[in-house]
Design an enzyme around this catalytic site. Structure first.
Site, PDB file in Angstrom:
ATOM      1  N   TYR A 123       0.844  -1.207   0.000  1.00 20.99           N
ATOM      2  CA  TYR A 123       0.000   0.000   0.000  1.00 20.99           C
ATOM      3  C   TYR A 123       0.872   1.249   0.000  1.00 20.99           C
ATOM      4  CZ  TYR A 123      -3.419  -3.509   1.309  1.00 20.99           C
ATOM      5  OH  TYR A 123      -4.175  -4.644   1.338  1.00 20.99           O
ATOM      6  N   ASP A 239      -3.312 -14.273  -1.655  1.00 19.28           N
ATOM      7  CA  ASP A 239      -2.868 -14.547  -0.284  1.00 19.28           C
ATOM      8  C   ASP A 239      -4.060 -14.631   0.665  1.00 19.28           C
ATOM      9  OD1 ASP A 239      -0.188 -14.482  -1.002  1.00 19.28           O
ATOM     10  OD2 ASP A 239       0.073 -12.374  -0.481  1.00 19.28           O
TER      11      ASP A 239
END
Lengths: 377, 98
Positions: A123, A239
Site C-alpha cells: 500500500y 494470499d
C-alpha cells in the site's frame, strides 16, 4: 500459567490441542497433528512476491486523470485496506502465538502474519507512486470516522483475547479487577470463547471485508485504469484466499471437536454470536459502499450492486464454515470479478515467478544412466 | 472428511456421468474436473483459485461419488464438493444455495 519461549516439559505435541495446551518448545515438523497447516505454509511460501516487482508508473498518470469522486473511491479503499493489513500484520502473532500449542500451527501463524506485512508495504508502494504527499493519506486513517468505526470492529475481539491471555499468564484463573475496566473473569471456557470469536472475526475480516475494495480495484482495471494497482490487488487476493482457508480450518476443526472436545461445546454455544459477526460485517461493508459512492458511482459499479455482492459473498463464506446463509442474494451480481480473482491466468511461462504452483528448487535429482538411453550423439 | 470414492467404480477415463442440477442435466466425463465442464455447459459457478485452496467453488453434493486426484487444501464440508478439483465418478446431483 506463564508463557515460556522454550517450554522445558517433555510432552507429545501431537496430543496437544491447537491452542491452550503446552507452549511449543521444539519447532519440529516431522510429526504433525494437523498437517494441513504445513501445507498452507508451503503454499504461502510459493506465493512469495514483492510489491516493487509491480510497475506503477502508468497508475500515476491514470490517477491524475480520474474524476474527483473516483479518486475518493480509490484512496478510501486504499486507506481501509491499509487499516485491515495493519491489524493483520501483527495481531495473529500478538494474540495467538502466546497460546498456540502445535509447532506447525505456530509457524503457519507467523507465515500468515508475515505475508500481511507484504500487503502493508505494497500500500505504501502504491500511495507513494500516485500522490506527492503520502502523509495526508496515512494520517487520515486514524481520524476518518468511516474508517475508525471499522477499526473498532476488526480489533475488538483481538484486543479482548490479548487482555485476557495477559491476565491468565500473569495471574492465572480467577476474577480480576482491571483499572478502568471493572472485574474480568478468567477461566478456560471464557478464554476459549474469546479465542473462538477472535478466529471467527478474523475469518470475516479476510472473507468479506477486503472484497469491496477488491471489486472497486478490478472495476477500475476493467476500464484499463490503475492496472498496476489491480495486479497488486490480485496478488493480495490470492494470499487472502489462502489465509481464509487457514481460519476456516481452525474454525471447522474447533467446531468438530476433533481437536479439543471442549472447543466443540463452545463453538456450538457461540453459533449465534458468530452469525451476528458475519451479519454485522456485511452491514458495515454495505455502509462502506454507500460512503465510497456518496459523490458519484463509477462505470460498472454502484453502491447497490456492491451491496448485493457483499450479501452474496457473505452467504458463500457462511456456508464454508457450516453456517446457514442469511441473505436473499443467491447470485453473484458481478461475475466478471472472478476472472480477476483467479491468480493463475496472467503468466504463461513458469520462470515468471507469480505462477502460484511454481516452486523454487523443483528439480529432478533422481536421474540414472537409463534416462539417457534416448540420446544419440 | 472430503471425498467419497467407490472402489467398485471401474477406472475408465472415457466414462460419462450425468450431473443433475435442478431441472437441468449435464453430461460430464472423468477427464477433467467438474468446474470446467459445468462452465462449458453454460452454468455459472463461483470460483477464485481454481486449484482447491479457496473453497469458493464449493457446491452441495446431494448424492453420488466424486474423488479428488489431489487432496484439496480447502476444508470440504460434508455433503459438499469442490468443483475446481473434483472428478465425477458416478451420476451425481448437485445444488447451489437453497
Amino acid at each position: 500459567m506463564s508463557y515460556s519461549t522454550f517450554n522445558r516439559k517433555h510432552f507429545d505435541s501431537t496430543k496437544e490441542p491447537m491452542f491452550f495446551g503446552e507452549n511449543v518448545n521444539v519447532a519440529r515438523y516431522d510429526q504433525q497433528k494437523h498437517p494441513i497447516f504445513e501445507k498452507l505454509i508451503e503454499k504461502q511460501l510459493s506465493f512469495f512476491w514483492r510489491p516493487e516487482e509491480v510497475d506503477l508508473s502508468t497508475d500515476r498518470k491514470d490517477f491524475q486523470r480520474l474524476e474527483e469522486h473516483e479518486q475518493h473511491i480509490f484512496l478510501s479503499n486504499l486507506k481501509y485496506q491499509t487499516l485491515l493489513d495493519s491489524v493483520q500484520g501483527r495481531s495473529p502473532n500478538v494474540a495467538l502465538l502466546p497460546i498456540v500449542s502445535l509447532p506447525e500451527l505456530e509457524t503457519w501463524i507467523e507465515t500468515w502474519s508475515f505475508s500481511e506485512t507484504i500487503h502493508s508495504r505494497s500500500y505504501t508502494h502504491i500511495i507513494r507512486n500516485i500522490v506527492n504527499d503520502p502523509t495526508k493519506i496515512f494520517d487520515d486513517i486514524v481520524t476518518n470516522e468511516e474508517i475508525t468505526k471499522r477499526a473498532d470492529s476488526v480489533s475488538i475481539y483481538y484486543d479482548r483475547l490479548i487482555e485476557m491471555v495477559n491476565l491468565y499468564n500473569t495471574m492465572g484463573m480467577g476474577t480480576f479487577e482491571v483499572p478502568g475496566k471493572g472485574p474480568i473473569e478468567i477461566s478456560m471456557p471464557k478464554l476459549k470463547k474469546a479465542l473462538y470469536l477472535t478466529i471467527a472475526s478474523v475469518n470475516v475480516l479476510e472473507a468479506i471485508r477486503f472484497y469491496v475494495s477488491f471489486a472497486c480495484s478490478f472495476a477500475f482495471a476493467e476500464r484499463t485504469l490503475m492496472e498496476g494497482n489491480a495486479k497488486i490487488i490480485k496478488l493480495i487476493a490470492r494470499d487472502e484466499a489462502l489465509h481464509l482457508t487457514g481460519t476456516q480450518h481452525m474454525l471447522n476443526l474447533m467446531a468438530s471437536g476433533k481437536d479439543d472436545p471442549e472447543m466443540a461445546i463452545i463453538a456450538a454455544e457461540c453459533q449465534d454470536e458468530v452469525r451476528q459477526i458475519f451479519i454485522e460485517a456485511a452491514e458495515q461493508e454495505k455502509e462502506w459502499a454507500t460512503y465510497l459512492f456518496k459523490d458519484g458511482s463509477m462505470i460498472g459499479l454502484n453502491a447497490q450492486i456492491l451491496g448485493q455482492y457483499v450479501e452474496y459473498i457473505t452467504n458463500v463464506r457462511m456456508q464454508a464454515v457450516g453456517l446457514d446463509t442469511c441473505f436473499a442474494t443467491k447470485h453473484n451480481p458481478i461475475p466478471w470479478i472472478n476472472a480477476w480473482l483467479v491468480s493463475d491466468n496472467v503468466q504463461v511461462a513458469p520462470q515468471e515467478a507469480e505462477i502460484s504452483s511454481y516452486l523454487v528448487g523443483q528439480t529432478d535429482n533422481s536421474l540414472d544412466d537409463s534416462d539417457f538411453d534416448d540420446f544419440d550423439l | 472428511m472430503t471425498s467419497t470414492s467407490n472402489p467398485k467404480v471401474p477406472e475408465k477415463k472415457d466414462q460419462v456421468h450425468r450431473v443433475l442440477l435442478g431441472k437441468k442435466q449435464i453430461l460430464v466425463t472423468e477427464d477433467e474436473p467438474l468446474l470446467v465442464q459445468l462452465e462449458r455447459a453454460g452454468i455459472h459457478v463461483e470460483y477464485q483459485c481454481r486449484e482447491g485452496y479457496c473453497s469458493s467453488c464449493s457446491i452441495k453434493l446431494l448424492w453420488g461419488n466424486v474423488i479428488y486426484p489431489f487432496e484439496p487444501l480447502a476444508w470440504v464440508q460434508s455433503g459438499y464438493l469442490l468443483a475446481c478439483c473434483a472428478i465425477v465418478k458416478s451420476d451425481i446431483e448437485i445444488a447451489f444455495f437453497d
